[in-house]
Write a protein that holds these residues in place. Structure first.
Motif, short mmCIF file in Angstrom:
data_model
loop_
_atom_site.label_atom_id
_atom_site.label_comp_id
_atom_site.label_asym_id
_atom_site.label_seq_id
_atom_site.Cartn_x
_atom_site.Cartn_y
_atom_site.Cartn_z
N ARG A 26 7.25 -34.12 25.36
CA ARG A 26 6.79 -34.19 26.40
C ARG A 26 7.81 -35.23 26.70
O ARG A 26 8.10 -35.98 28.00
CB ARG A 26 5.47 -35.05 25.87
CG ARG A 26 5.86 -36.06 24.37
CD ARG A 26 4.69 -37.15 24.41
NE ARG A 26 4.56 -38.28 24.74
CZ ARG A 26 4.09 -39.28 24.35
NH1 ARG A 26 2.77 -38.88 23.79
NH2 ARG A 26 3.34 -40.20 25.06
N ILE A 28 10.42 -34.64 28.94
CA ILE A 28 10.30 -34.34 30.09
C ILE A 28 10.18 -34.99 31.11
O ILE A 28 10.81 -35.41 32.20
CB ILE A 28 9.96 -32.70 30.32
CG1 ILE A 28 10.34 -32.51 32.12
CG2 ILE A 28 8.48 -32.00 30.63
CD1 ILE A 28 10.58 -30.89 32.51
N VAL A 29 9.18 -35.63 30.28
CA VAL A 29 8.27 -36.62 30.52
C VAL A 29 9.23 -37.74 31.00
O VAL A 29 9.17 -38.63 29.75
CB VAL A 29 6.67 -37.33 31.00
CG1 VAL A 29 6.49 -37.86 31.43
CG2 VAL A 29 6.06 -35.63 31.74
N ARG A 30 9.98 -38.51 31.58
CA ARG A 30 10.23 -40.14 31.97
C ARG A 30 8.71 -41.69 32.46
O ARG A 30 9.17 -41.31 33.06
CB ARG A 30 11.45 -40.48 32.08
CG ARG A 30 12.43 -39.16 31.92
CD ARG A 30 13.81 -40.02 31.30
NE ARG A 30 14.63 -39.11 31.12
CZ ARG A 30 14.54 -38.55 29.67
NH1 ARG A 30 13.56 -38.87 28.97
NH2 ARG A 30 15.65 -37.33 29.47
N ARG A 111 8.92 -29.28 40.08
CA ARG A 111 8.95 -30.10 39.24
C ARG A 111 7.62 -30.26 38.65
O ARG A 111 7.34 -31.10 37.37
CB ARG A 111 9.39 -31.47 39.73
CG ARG A 111 10.89 -32.23 40.24
CD ARG A 111 10.32 -33.14 40.55
NE ARG A 111 10.50 -34.54 39.51
CZ ARG A 111 10.71 -36.09 40.66
NH1 ARG A 111 10.96 -36.30 40.92
NH2 ARG A 111 10.40 -36.71 38.90
N ARG A 113 6.78 -28.46 35.83
CA ARG A 113 6.41 -28.62 34.32
C ARG A 113 6.52 -30.43 33.50
O ARG A 113 5.55 -30.61 32.74
CB ARG A 113 7.93 -28.05 33.05
CG ARG A 113 7.67 -28.03 32.15
CD ARG A 113 8.32 -27.13 30.93
NE ARG A 113 8.35 -28.01 29.52
CZ ARG A 113 9.87 -27.87 29.34
NH1 ARG A 113 11.01 -27.51 30.03
NH2 ARG A 113 9.85 -27.90 28.13
N GLU A 114 7.20 -31.35 34.57
CA GLU A 114 6.96 -32.63 34.19
C GLU A 114 5.80 -33.19 34.40
O GLU A 114 5.35 -33.44 33.53
CB GLU A 114 8.43 -32.86 35.29
CG GLU A 114 8.40 -34.72 35.39
CD GLU A 114 9.42 -34.62 35.70
OE1 GLU A 114 10.03 -34.13 36.80
OE2 GLU A 114 9.74 -36.13 35.84
N LEU A 118 2.54 -34.46 32.26
CA LEU A 118 2.40 -35.55 32.62
C LEU A 118 0.19 -35.63 32.52
O LEU A 118 -0.42 -36.88 32.30
CB LEU A 118 2.92 -36.34 33.25
CG LEU A 118 2.65 -37.91 33.76
CD1 LEU A 118 2.42 -38.49 32.94
CD2 LEU A 118 2.91 -38.40 35.28
N THR A 205 -0.03 -39.26 37.54
CA THR A 205 0.82 -38.10 38.30
C THR A 205 1.27 -38.52 40.02
O THR A 205 1.46 -38.07 40.31
CB THR A 205 -0.10 -36.83 37.59
OG1 THR A 205 -1.63 -37.00 38.76
CG2 THR A 205 0.26 -35.60 36.78
#
Ligand code: NDP
Length: 430
Positions: A26, A28-30, A111, A113-114, A118, A205
């Protein structure tokens, strides 16, 4: 049944072996700690000052605080969308609108995958589904409708297609980003501007999508995202600046919306509940049919409006179908949505879990026979074991009402006519 099928049917389910877990990172998610309302290309504070956490249904962990819009905020978003409609967007050459949409599609792909991580974090669906279904389809929608933007006059010869104005869009939690794409892409392609409200339990999202809008340099005010609960949805629907309401969700709320817009001249589309049936005839390839059933009701936690939540089986193959189905159910992997091996993820909210439990209890009470495979559920979070009901009468609630959970009701039929009649014996239109 062939001899081979008979043998396979009796073969024990392999026990004692497990896949190693393969969680998607996870990292990759900010996430921001807090999100305001996205109005006029910026995040603004809600006038009420109210924020609520969006919860990870697999762990009950709060992910981020999200603003709750009130009447004043919806009013601001509507006026902003109107301004963007009248001062630029609707006058752009269609091929220019298409360019923004192609950009959005490309950025979603880059984007993906991000977004997929999420989506699974916020909504509980398995990463396999968000990665392989929600994200590719969301990008594909923007590509597809971008292609329409400059072709509308060819689609409707001798008519002059023109935008409607401001679209007020209210969406549910089962396909948060994909539903957003279904609603926003056609509206933009036709030259409208948008105020969209995502569901209370899955706003993240849609909020990340605001970043995509900025990256694509979509003019401020063309798309506005207001978060909050059903009250914000009701404000959108009632607002005088809305020319077109688009709603997906429950039949009850759909009816309320229909009443609210009646006589106002606003255009309306509703996508409401369903109780779809899969029908298996005695000449069907059974193993493939079982995969279709499992795919339709269990792989998505039953959180799909067109989920095959009823199964109609021709009487002569009832027994092999049920025994194969139960065997296959025993191999389903329920758990961490971020694990790439997971088949069945978390139930989206506690409220939805309670609704599933209530309907399953009603099924047992009314006399249906329940089967649930042995299955260890995680200690925290909201989960429901894949369930099948047999001995179901058409009048039972589990055969009539939308459950929106991994629960299948099996009925039998003898002739094709009887199958069609039973399949259509539902109050839903979907
Ligand atoms: P709702 O119909 O309540 O919610 C759908 C959207 O409408 C959400 O954004 C919701 O906001 C909003 N909303 C709620 N009340 C109003 C209102 N009065 N006016 C305008 N907008 C409103 O569905 P639920 O999420 O509560 O799910 C309940 C059931 O509906 C499910 O169990 C399932 O049976 C069915 N459903 C069907 C779907 C489909 O795709 N056809 C999708 C989802 C649900 P918020 O969520 O923030 O309160």
């Amino acid at each position: 049944m062939t001899e081979l099928e008979r043998k396979q049917d009796r073969a024990p389910i392999p026990a004692g072996w497990e896949y190693a877990s393969a969680p998607e990172s996870r990292e990759i998610v900010r996430l921001e700690e807090r999100y305001g309302l996205f109005i006029g290309g910026e995040f603004v504070e809600p006038s009420s000052g109210e924020f609520q956490p969006s919860i990870n249904p697999a762990s009950e962990e709060p992910l981020a605080e999200v603003a709750y819009a009130g009447a004043e905020d919806v009013d601001l978003a509507m006026r902003t969308a109107r301004d963007a409609f009248e001062n630029g967007w609707s006058d752009l050459p269609p091929s220019e609108r298409a360019k923004y949409m192609f950009r959005i599609a490309r950025i979603l792909q880059e984007r993906s995958r991000e977004f997929a991580v999420l989506e699974s974090l916020d909504g509980g669906k398995p990463i396999r589904e968000s990665r392989d279904v929600d994200l590719p389809l969301s990008a594909a929608h923007f590509f597809y409708y971008a292609g329409w933007a400059d072709k509308l006059e060819y689609a409707f010869p001798n008519r002059a297609p023109r935008p409607v104005g401001v679209a007020g869009q209210v969406i549910p939690w089962n396909f948060p980003l994909l539903m957003l794409a279904w609603k926003i892409a056609p509206a933009l392609a036709a030259g409208n501007t948008v105020v969209l409200k995502p569901a209370e339990t899955t706003p993240l999202t849609a909020l990340l999508f605001c970043d995509v809008l900025r990256q694509a340099e979509v003019p401020p005010g063309v798309v506005n995202i207001v978060t909050g609960d059903g009250r914000a949805g009701a404000e959108i629907v009632r607002h005088p600046e809305v020319d077109k309401v688009a709603f997906t969700g429950s039949t009850e709320v759909g009816k309320e919306i229909q009443k609210a817009v009646a006589g106002t001249g606003k255009k309306l589309t509703l996508e409401l509940g369903g109780k779809a049936a899969n029908i298996i005839f005695d000449d069907a390839p059974l193993d493939q049919a079982i995969e279709g059933i499992v795919n339709g009701i269990y792989f998505n936690q039953g959180h799909v409006c067109c989920a095959g939540s009823r199964l109609l089986v021709q009487e002569s193959i009832y027994e092999p179908v049920i025994s194969k189905l139960k065997r296959r159910m025993g191999t389903l992997r329920v758990g961490d949505p971020l694990d790439k091996n997971t088949d069945v993820g978390a139930i989206n909210s506690q409220q939805q879990l309670e609704k599933i439990k209530e309907l399953v209890a009603a099924g047992e009470e009314e006399g249906a026979e329940i089967f649930q495979p042995a299955c260890r559920l995680p200690e925290r979070g909201w989960w429901f074991v894949p369930t099948v009901f047999t001995n179901v009468a058409q009048s039972y609630r589990i055969a009539q009402e939308e459950i929106f959970g991994p629960v299948l009701s099996v009925l039998t039929f003898r002739t094709p006519d009887e199958a069609v009649e039973k399949a259509n014996n539902t109050p839903y239109g979907l």
